[in-house]
Enzyme design. Structure first.
Site, PDB file in Angstrom:
ATOM      1  N   PHE A 104       0.852  -1.196   0.000  1.00  0.00           N
ATOM      2  CA  PHE A 104       0.000   0.000   0.000  1.00  0.00           C
ATOM      3  C   PHE A 104       0.885   1.242   0.000  1.00  0.00           C
ATOM      4  CE2 PHE A 104      -2.626   3.393   1.743  1.00  0.00           C
ATOM      5  CZ  PHE A 104      -3.767   3.249   0.968  1.00  0.00           C
ATOM      6  N   ASP A 164       9.166   2.530   1.215  1.00  0.00           N
ATOM      7  CA  ASP A 164       8.036   3.299   1.730  1.00  0.00           C
ATOM      8  C   ASP A 164       7.969   3.044   3.235  1.00  0.00           C
ATOM      9  OD1 ASP A 164       5.603   4.125   2.667  1.00  0.00           O
ATOM     10  OD2 ASP A 164       4.460   3.433   0.937  1.00  0.00           O
ATOM     11  N   LYS A 189       3.007   9.892   8.255  1.00  0.00           N
ATOM     12  CA  LYS A 189       2.309   9.437   9.458  1.00  0.00           C
ATOM     13  C   LYS A 189       2.978   9.946  10.750  1.00  0.00           C
ATOM     14  CE  LYS A 189      -0.038   5.311   7.622  1.00  0.00           C
ATOM     15  NZ  LYS A 189      -1.431   5.499   7.990  1.00  0.00           N
TER      16      LYS A 189
END
Ligand SMILES: Cc1ncc(COP(=O)(O)O)c(C=O)c1O
Length: 401
Positions: A136, A221, A250
């Site tokens: 993702f 990532d 995040k």
């Protein structure tokens, strides 16, 4: 105005289906909703609230910066952005930093940079991007197409092309697919949304070797795994493999939207003036908060604490499992943990999450078979134990239903 969950359905685009409760206050790893009900937060805003809610140092930093300057755009630079960039380069392999506002945007920048680097150095034929099933990387059209769940990228017309997927941890498949036409391999150093799946050591080292062999850039990532989550500042540090480009978001802002793409000078120089940008990227408020997050997280106290708290979580979850026999495995690293449902409960992770919410515990799922925990890195031992006992009650009810 009567602000209720019902109002959501009236006025919001229906792409989300939030829980019935609306939190109005957070402190540390506790949240309170409109009715005053108190929750323990093992979800951390999906691995974002790295220092819990309303950490006093972050509140102070945000307040102080809010009285100085909020926004300038990239026509001007600003002190918090420069300080944060310097600290990120000091703490990692990187020499250069690009700021964005979300994980998807940092990944978008990484993918565009990898394509541009390949075109400049090797010609336009070198454009293949290889990524992993169940990966993702965000919801922009490029990043969602690179992500390994077609269901998220289907239905929006023609997709960006030259993107191929293989299974995570399948080095042989990568060896077959990669070629001199590959410009980048993009991977999460722990798949988060895809089920909290760690890479095997040989796999991740093999990926690096194959990228080097074919002059392909390795993009990590670390949007979910970064900023201390695994017990290292970045997960790559615990894998003994250094990427060419790393993205972080995040936890970086501890709840304030900010993201960054990190890379080397040699690669970065291909994003020349005007080739990419963002109005808000490097915003002084976000950068001031992120600088403080980094100062606090990148200390032995917090990073070692993650390892200790992981052990507490694991032993609590194993104990629950000894009694209820519902998990086949507790996996993940640091405070990104997944309880994998065994066959008997396959497909029911949401039931566990709903039952946990009914016990005043916030947790997450990662697909239909994994209950995921991504709490604050400074959650107290007391909150972990209390949260686990709430989780035990939720498990008891779920297995009995
Ligand atoms: C590994 C990873 N990359 C990218 C993203 C997208 O980040 P954002 O939602 O901030 O765009 C996420 C979000 O869950 C993620 O887990």
């Amino acid at each position: 105005m009567n602000v209720t969950r019902k109002l959501f359905d009236e006025v919001m685009v229906p792409n989300y289906n939030p829980a019935a409760t609306i939190p109005v206050k957070g402190l540390g790893s506790r949240l309170w909703d409109q009715t005053g009900a108190e929750f323990i937060d093992f979800a951390g805003g999906i691995a974002v609230n790295v220092l819990g809610h309303c950490h006093p140092e972050l509140v102070k930093t945000l307040q102080e910066q809010s009285e100085k300057v909020w926004h300038l755009s990239n026509v001007l630079t600003n002190e918090p952005a420069l300080r944060l960039a310097k600290k990120l380069t000091q703490a990692t392999f990187a020499e250069k930093v690009y700021f964005a506002n979300s994980g998807a945007e940092a990944n978008e920048a990484a993918l565009k940079l990898a394509r541009r680097y390949a075109v400049d150095n090797f010609g336009s034929e070198k454009n293949q991007i290889i990524a992993f099933n169940q990966g993702f990387h965000g919801r922009t059209f490029f990043t969602v197409t690179v992500g390994g769940q077609a269901a998220y990228s289907d239905g929006f017309g023609p997709k960006p092309s030259a993107i191929d997927h293989i299974d995570y941890n399948d080095l042989a498949a990568l060896e077959t697919l990669i070629s001199d036409k590959t410009c980048a391999v993009m991977m999460e150093p722990i798949q988060g949304e895809g089920g909290v799946v760690s890479p095997e050591s040989e796999f991740v080292k093999g990926v690096r070797t194959l990228c080097d062999k074919h002059n392909a850039l390795l993009i990590f990532d670390e949007v979910q795994s970064g900023v201390g989550r695994t017990g290292d500042l970045y997960a790559y540090m615990g894998l003994d493999v250094t990427p060419d480009i790393l993205t972080t978001a995040k936890s970086l802002g501890g709840g304030f939207p900010i993201a960054a793409m990190l890379t080397t000078t040699e690669i970065a120089k291909h994003l020349k003036v005007g080739t990419h940008g963002s109005t808000y990227g490097g915003n002084p408020l976000g950068c001031a908060v992120a600088e403080k997050v980094l100062d606090i997280v990148n200390t032995p106290e917090v990073l070692d604490g993650v390892k200790h708290k992981e052990a507490l979580f694991r032993s609590g979850l194993e104990k629950i499992n000894t009694q209820y026999q519902c998990f086949s495995e507790i996996r993940g690293k640091g405070l990104l943990l997944g309880a994998v449902l065994n066959e008997q409960y396959a497909g029911r992770s949401r039931d566990f999450l709903v039952a946990a919410a009914a016990e005043n515990l916030m947790c997450l799922v990662a697909g239909a078979n994994v209950v995921r925990f991504a709490p604050s890195l400074v959650i107290s031992d007391e909150d972990i134990l209390e949260g686990l006992s709430r989780f035990e009650r939720a498990v008891a009810k779920t297995v009995a239903s």
